[in-house]
Design an enzyme around this catalytic site. Structure first.
Site, PDB file in Angstrom:
ATOM      1  N   CYS B 116       0.897  -1.153   0.000  1.00 47.44           N
ATOM      2  CA  CYS B 116       0.000   0.000   0.000  1.00 47.44           C
ATOM      3  C   CYS B 116       0.927   1.192   0.000  1.00 47.44           C
ATOM      4  CB  CYS B 116      -0.898   0.023   1.224  1.00 47.44           C
ATOM      5  SG  CYS B 116      -1.883   1.522   1.285  1.00 47.44           S
ATOM      6  N   CYS B 119      -0.441   4.325   2.432  1.00 50.90           N
ATOM      7  CA  CYS B 119      -0.424   4.206   3.889  1.00 50.90           C
ATOM      8  C   CYS B 119      -0.165   2.756   4.225  1.00 50.90           C
ATOM      9  CB  CYS B 119      -1.708   4.740   4.506  1.00 50.90           C
ATOM     10  SG  CYS B 119      -3.182   4.074   3.754  1.00 50.90           S
ATOM     11  N   SER B 120      -1.119   2.087   4.823  1.00 53.02           N
ATOM     12  CA  SER B 120      -0.839   0.700   5.137  1.00 53.02           C
ATOM     13  C   SER B 120      -2.110  -0.138   5.062  1.00 53.02           C
ATOM     14  CB  SER B 120      -0.183   0.580   6.510  1.00 53.02           C
ATOM     15  OG  SER B 120      -0.951   1.258   7.467  1.00 53.02           O
ATOM     16  N   CYS B 121      -2.899   0.084   4.029  1.00 54.29           N
ATOM     17  CA  CYS B 121      -4.064  -0.763   3.799  1.00 54.29           C
ATOM     18  C   CYS B 121      -3.591  -2.202   3.676  1.00 54.29           C
ATOM     19  CB  CYS B 121      -4.784  -0.364   2.518  1.00 54.29           C
ATOM     20  SG  CYS B 121      -5.520   1.273   2.594  1.00 54.29           S
TER      21      CYS B 121
END
Lengths: 127, 213
Positions: B116, B119-121
């Site tokens: 991702c 961000c950090s999906c």
């Protein structure tokens, strides 16, 4: 990078914590893991004892009574954490509430209960 | 590629994928974390390390079961690749925030890897919580530019004729890699197969090894 932490308490010493068949802790949402980690971290830093924490958590569980079928476990966990940090003078209840409201306003006001609902742009928030 | 991440999120839009407002408990946890951090009571790295500890303990059981089922049941695999969300829901797992799951299959000629970039999906209902490196800027920026180099650092050397596909998660779409079934596993049961499947293989930074005998 990791600090010399006290060992994380055994799962068996955490009242009613949801686990899977392997006795591993189960989180349903990322915020639950964060709430879990914050509590354990403050304990490891010596801000309270594990017994103090389990008492705080047990009190919340007891207060929820039959209402709690386990699905609200981390809401109770969070409520217990907020109360314990206030009692230990780490962060006041008003301070936490104020910050939460500020964060909520920053994202455009109170959240709709339905998670699927798209943001409506002109919703009035009288304040 | 340092413009991926903005630090002034209070004055900017909240989150790069910010069409989902934080829920009530998310707001409360964030408030708790912020206030305690500002008082110097919290070491963010230590909190992340704790999450990581539990993430590895909890493990990606759900995803592993999905993979094992696809290996033993060709019909299931077809459904999984056609509509990941639905096929994963068949096993009782769902993306609670309503993201769609897309399952991408590794083959002899194609290797898939997830990231991702913004961000950090992460497909946490199937893979558990994301590892710290997945959320870190170096992985997020570099895997797009130099996937082979990054995979090499994970110990995965791909032949030149293997095509690498990098899948960038979004707010609506989460990916999961269907790793190749390792050779020498023909006699294993579905449960035994599931035990072989690792989180890293489902992110695409590892290949599964044959079981030791």
């Amino acid at each position: 990078m990791s600090t010399t932490n006290q060992a994380v308490p055994p799962v068996a010493e955490i009242p009613r914590i949801p686990t899977d068949a392997n006795q591993d802790i189960v989180f349903n949402f990322p915020w639950e893991a964060k709430a879990f980690a914050l509590v354990v971290h403050l304990f490891q830093a010596g801000h309270y004892t594990w017994a103090e924490w389990t008492e705080a958590l047990s009190a919340e569980i007891k207060a929820a009574g039959a209402e709690d079928d386990g699905s609200k476990y981390y809401l109770l966990w969070l409520a217990a954490a907020e109360k314990l940090v206030a009692r230990k003078a780490l962060a006041g209840a008003g301070e936490l509430r104020g910050r939460k409201v500020a964060l909520e306003m920053a994202q455009g006001g109170p959240v709709e209960p339905e998670p699927g609902e798209k943001k409506k742009d002109k919703k009035k928030h009288g304040h | 590629m340092s413009d991926h991440h903005r630090h002034d999120e209070e004055h900017d839009h909240h989150h790069p994928h910010g069409n989902r407002p934080l829920t009530e408990p998310e707001l409360r946890v964030k408030a708790l974390e912020q206030v305690l951090t500002e008082k110097g009571l919290i070491d963010t790295a230590a909190v992340d390390a704790l999450i990581e500890t539990y993430e590895t303990k909890v493990g990606p059981h759900n995803g592993a079961r999905v993979v094992a089922r696809a290996w033993v049941d060709a019909d299931y695999k077809r459904r999984l690749l056609a509509d990941g969300t639905k096929a994963i829901a068949e096993l009782g797992y769902s993306g609670i925030q309503g993201e769609d799951m897309v399952v991408v299959e590794n083959t002899d000629t194609v290797h898939n890897v997830l990231v991702c970039t913004l961000c950090s999906c992460y497909p946490w209902p199937t893979l558990g919580l994301p590892p710290a490196w997945y959320k870190a800027a170096p992985y997020r920026s570099r895997v797009i530019i130099d996937p082979r180099g990054v995979l090499k650092e994970f110990g995965l050397n791909l032949d030149d004729d293997v095509e690498v596909r990098v899948w960038d998660s979004t707010a609506e779409l989460r990916y999961m890699v269907l790793p190749q079934r390792p050779p020498g596993t023909e006699k294993l049961t579905e449960t035994e197969l599931a035990a072989l499947v690792t989180r890293d293989a489902m992110i695409g930074v590892a290949r599964l090894a044959s079981p030791k005998r």
